[in-house]
Write an enzyme that holds these catalytic residues in place. Sequence first.
Site, PDB file in Angstrom:
ATOM      1  N   GLU A 271       0.840  -1.197   0.000  1.00 44.70           N
ATOM      2  CA  GLU A 271       0.000   0.000   0.000  1.00 44.70           C
ATOM      3  C   GLU A 271       0.879   1.253   0.000  1.00 44.70           C
ATOM      4  OE1 GLU A 271      -3.529   1.990   2.810  1.00 44.70           O
ATOM      5  OE2 GLU A 271      -2.257   0.394   3.593  1.00 44.70           O
ATOM      6  N   LYS A 342      -9.667   2.420  -3.201  1.00 47.76           N
ATOM      7  CA  LYS A 342     -10.171   1.911  -1.926  1.00 47.76           C
ATOM      8  C   LYS A 342     -11.546   2.475  -1.613  1.00 47.76           C
ATOM      9  CE  LYS A 342      -8.816   1.168   2.890  1.00 47.76           C
ATOM     10  NZ  LYS A 342      -7.825   1.476   3.955  1.00 47.76           N
ATOM     11  N   CYS A 394      -5.782  -2.873   2.692  1.00 50.65           N
ATOM     12  CA  CYS A 394      -5.685  -2.757   4.147  1.00 50.65           C
ATOM     13  C   CYS A 394      -6.962  -3.199   4.854  1.00 50.65           C
ATOM     14  CB  CYS A 394      -5.288  -1.317   4.511  1.00 50.65           C
ATOM     15  SG  CYS A 394      -4.797  -1.101   6.237  1.00 50.65           S
TER      16      CYS A 394
END
Length: 516
Positions: A271, A342, A394
């Site tokens: 990330e 995301k 994540c």
Amino acid sequence: MKTLLTKLTLLAKDKKAWLALIAGLVLTFGYAPFQIWPIVFFSLAAIIFCINPNNTGKAHAKTAAKYGFIFGLGWFGAGISWVHVSIATFGGMPLIASLSLMAFLCAYLALFPALAFWAATRFASGPKGFGALLIVSVAMSEYLRGTVLTGFPWLSFGYTQTDGPLRILAPYIGEFGLTLACVAIAFAFYRLTQKDFKTPLITAAAFVILVVSALNTGSDQYSGKHMSTLLVQGNIKQHLRFEPSEFWTTMSKYQDLTRPHWDADLIVWPEAAVPEIEMLADTYLANLDRAASFNKTALVTGIVDYQLDTKTIYNTLIVVGNKEHNDEQGHYRYLDKNRYRKHQLLPIGEFVPFQDILRPIAPLFDLPMSSFTRGDKVQNNLRANGFNLLPAICYEIVFADLVRGNYKSDSDLLFTVSNDAWFGDSIGPLQHMQIARMRSLELQRPLVRVTNNGVSAVYDPISHTQQTMPQFEAATMKADIKLIQGDSVYSQYGNVFVWGFVVLLGVGGFGVRFRK
């Protein structure tokens, strides 16, 4: 004040309150890194004992809620203690303030088991109805915990079975179903201590039927295809990740780690491995694109995309190099559609509710990169060197429905990136990896997880084998991955069958009450 002290004194003398607290505390040992999976059954049986299913109805519901709340304080107080590492290290708050914030978070989460035990006790009319309604109320409270205020479904009971024998059911009933299975087994165990042999026998028979059915209906198997994957873990110190003076150092480090291993089918970086915003990193990305394409491979990296015209900022995954295996040149272009943004943002870390009020209070509420924009809930898989990657960034990996919503039958692997450097040498990153493995079990797809400083690993849900890189080291790891074909029941239907079972239990539980 005197009344409060009196109540606290009585509570301190309440042996069941202490048992409820201990039952919640020891539940932490059921999760990674301890992974003592049977402990969840004893822990839940202990809290059921404290509540006593023989005492049901409105008069006892308040007591059940009290013990459920105390159980929740122990459960989350120990289980998510790693959150305090990030608050204390990066929050810029006095110790008393950071501890108070943790206490508030744990108290909020403890409301959900309190609600579950209150509802089961309030509407049951005896131990038989209590067992059915307890499963129903836990299903409802866990659903609410995963959705209210964007949700925090961490440490659900089902995750304790990631390495237990019940994991065989994950492709059929998912982690949510495993959570309810844990409650059912714990209740059966409690009834066994009360010399009720009928309930445990019925529960055992139901699980035998379920396991046999699962063994006879499995359609997921290896496809015979392989792919070699290179995981690159930079181990960049958290306080340096978004320092402009360190951008080139970080980007060069990832290049240097990758350079000897361009022969892999797929190369993955964590990330925001490229700390520069995408628009300003065009030259760097173009060179990376050419290098990957020249070596007939693809590289996936996290990067921040800040769009000047719309003032929107996305936590993004992009692909450089070959989109298809036989491409002769790279395909990366800024804002190319082969990207993932995301969707499930982390509160405080990636967006701040009531930011005008909270940001001035403490650095915790004004962290770098805490103003992200949500991507679409449903997005295409990433296409890299002829493979389809099901992405999650994540915190998103915790949300089973979100991950399943982007699953396709031709998804080759589950790919997730993270940066757990926020949580230091705590149990948080290990729990995070355990959660990711559960998603792999549910969808029956190989897992590739790469992070800034660990846990970076590859996991095979059929053989239940894992290759792991050492934490807190800059390193690379090449893994040969066996691809899997077929669709799991869970990947196709999600929790439909589990919720159907919950409805039937609710009808049965309330039916017992109405008959009486």
